[in-house]
Design an enzyme around this catalytic site. Structure first.
Site, mmCIF file in Angstrom:
data_model
loop_
_atom_site.group_PDB
_atom_site.id
_atom_site.type_symbol
_atom_site.label_atom_id
_atom_site.label_comp_id
_atom_site.label_asym_id
_atom_site.label_seq_id
_atom_site.Cartn_x
_atom_site.Cartn_y
_atom_site.Cartn_z
ATOM 1 N N HIS A 258 0.667 -1.183 0.508
ATOM 2 C CA HIS A 258 -0.196 0.037 0.109
ATOM 3 C C HIS A 258 0.899 1.210 -0.339
ATOM 4 O O HIS A 258 0.575 2.290 -0.435
ATOM 5 C CB HIS A 258 -0.690 -0.175 1.139
ATOM 6 C CG HIS A 258 -0.247 0.246 2.510
ATOM 7 N ND1 HIS A 258 0.140 -0.769 3.793
ATOM 8 C CD2 HIS A 258 -0.299 1.231 3.102
ATOM 9 C CE1 HIS A 258 1.007 -0.528 4.614
ATOM 10 N NE2 HIS A 258 0.754 1.485 4.271
ATOM 11 N N ASP B 10 -0.093 -7.246 2.184
ATOM 12 C CA ASP B 10 0.574 -5.903 1.630
ATOM 13 C C ASP B 10 1.871 -5.808 1.854
ATOM 14 O O ASP B 10 2.284 -5.526 3.119
ATOM 15 C CB ASP B 10 -0.118 -5.338 3.238
ATOM 16 C CG ASP B 10 -0.006 -3.816 2.802
ATOM 17 O OD1 ASP B 10 0.291 -3.110 1.895
ATOM 18 O OD2 ASP B 10 -0.585 -2.994 3.646
ATOM 19 N N GLY C 63 2.867 6.586 8.852
ATOM 20 C CA GLY C 63 4.310 6.417 7.866
ATOM 21 C C GLY C 63 4.900 6.060 8.301
ATOM 22 O O GLY C 63 5.606 5.116 7.734
ATOM 23 N N SER D 213 4.496 2.190 8.570
ATOM 24 C CA SER D 213 4.007 1.362 6.882
ATOM 25 C C SER D 213 5.044 0.761 6.010
ATOM 26 O O SER D 213 5.956 1.562 5.907
ATOM 27 C CB SER D 213 2.565 2.323 6.384
ATOM 28 O OG SER D 213 1.221 1.958 6.963
HETATM 29 N N1 ARG Z 1 -0.807 2.179 7.264
HETATM 30 C C1 ARG Z 1 -0.417 3.164 8.041
HETATM 31 C C2 ARG Z 1 0.706 3.767 6.949
HETATM 32 O O1 ARG Z 1 0.260 3.984 5.466
HETATM 33 C C3 ARG Z 1 0.103 2.209 8.893
HETATM 34 C C4 ARG Z 1 -0.341 1.814 10.369
HETATM 35 C C5 ARG Z 1 -0.215 1.337 11.404
HETATM 36 N N2 ARG Z 1 -1.088 1.322 12.205
HETATM 37 C C6 ARG Z 1 -1.158 0.972 13.976
HETATM 38 N N3 ARG Z 1 -2.146 1.443 14.163
HETATM 39 N N4 ARG Z 1 0.024 0.485 14.012
HETATM 40 O O2 ARG Z 1 1.726 4.085 7.495
#
Ligand code: ARG
Length: 259
Positions: free
Chosen positions: A66, A112, A207, A209
């Protein structure tokens, strides 16, 4: 006498950290010793770190699918502590090619995982090193301690200047699934992890991710998603480095390696 007591009381209050709520540091973590995560990659656009990643081969970064952005001007910064300014230890690359897992599903968040081929070969040194892929792909037991790092959103609501890390523990998929009903299915290709202490909220956040989850010293997962960040009783979800993914990674790298 009373003024002494008062002074003591005041100084005590000053050292008690304020409680923090809501979406947060790599939430609840702390700044790493500079360059102690030499395999960390920052994936940036316009000097903003959008995702993390790990250098798995000299020309290859492993991250989350993603994190793919169709826009240009993406750069990958290796060897960084403060990723958005120039540091002498940094090595900066462009992405030559994106290899998202072909089975990545944006809505279910299954698979992912993505490889980035850099437009050059990293020079390995004290500041830039490889994170080896796991040689065993056994599942990680609930209760196992893990660490994660990133330049993502902190409890201030803003991304972190410096690389931060935190400690998490794996939670079982059943209890994780119960927190994600009506959201998505937690599959065996995912790991869930939460702060080890109920009262200290800690988590990855926006951030972070794509960054590596390292459990008992072994590269085990990739920051993928979560409902909010650092919420009470709400684990974050990670792509698990299963055998299927390791085989896919090895195949992509060997097929697309420069001669
Ligand atoms: N989807 C998020 C990103 O693009 C990361 C999310 C992780 N969230 C969490 N609560 N562990 O950076």
């Amino acid at each position: 006498m009373t003024s002494h007591l008062l002074a003591l009381l005041l100084s005590l209050i000053a050292v008690i950290p304020p409680q923090r709520y809501g979406c947060t540091d790599i939430i609840g973590g702390r700044v790493v010793r500079p360059h102690s995560w030499p395999y960390m990659a920052a994936i940036q656009r316009k000097n903003l770190t959008e995702c993390g990643g790990a250098l798995v081969e000299k020309q290859w970064v492993l991250t989350a699918a993603h994190c793919q952005s169709n826009k240009s001007e993406v750069r990958v910064v290796l060897g960084a502590h403060q990723a958005s300014i120039a540091e002498k230890e940094q090595q900066i690359f462009k992405v030559m090619h994106y290899f998202p897992n072909p089975q990545f599903d944006r809505s279910s968040k299954e698979n992912d995982i993505m490889l980035l081929k850099l437009n050059g070969i990293a020079k390995l040194n004290k500041f830039v090193q490889l994170l080896p892929l796991p040689d065993s792909c056994e599942d990680i037991e609930p209760g196992t301690m893990c660490k994660v790092a990133g330049w993502g959103v902190t409890s201030s609501g803003k991304p972190s200047k410096y690389l931060r890390k935190t400690t998490l523990k794996i939670v079982g998929r059943k209890s994780c699934q119960s927190k994600y009903v009506n959201y998505t299915k937690i599959t065996s290709n995912m790991l869930c992890a939460i702060g080890k202490n109920k009262f200290l909220k800690t988590d990855a956040c926006q951030g972070d991710s794509g960054g590596p989850l390292i459990c008992a010293g072994r590269y085990s997962g990739i920051v993928s998603f979560g409902k909010g960040c650092g919420r009470r009783d709400m684990p974050g979800v990670y792509t698990r480095l299963t055998e299927k993914y390791i085989d896919w990674i090895k195949k992509i790298i060997s097929l697309h390696r420069d001669p």
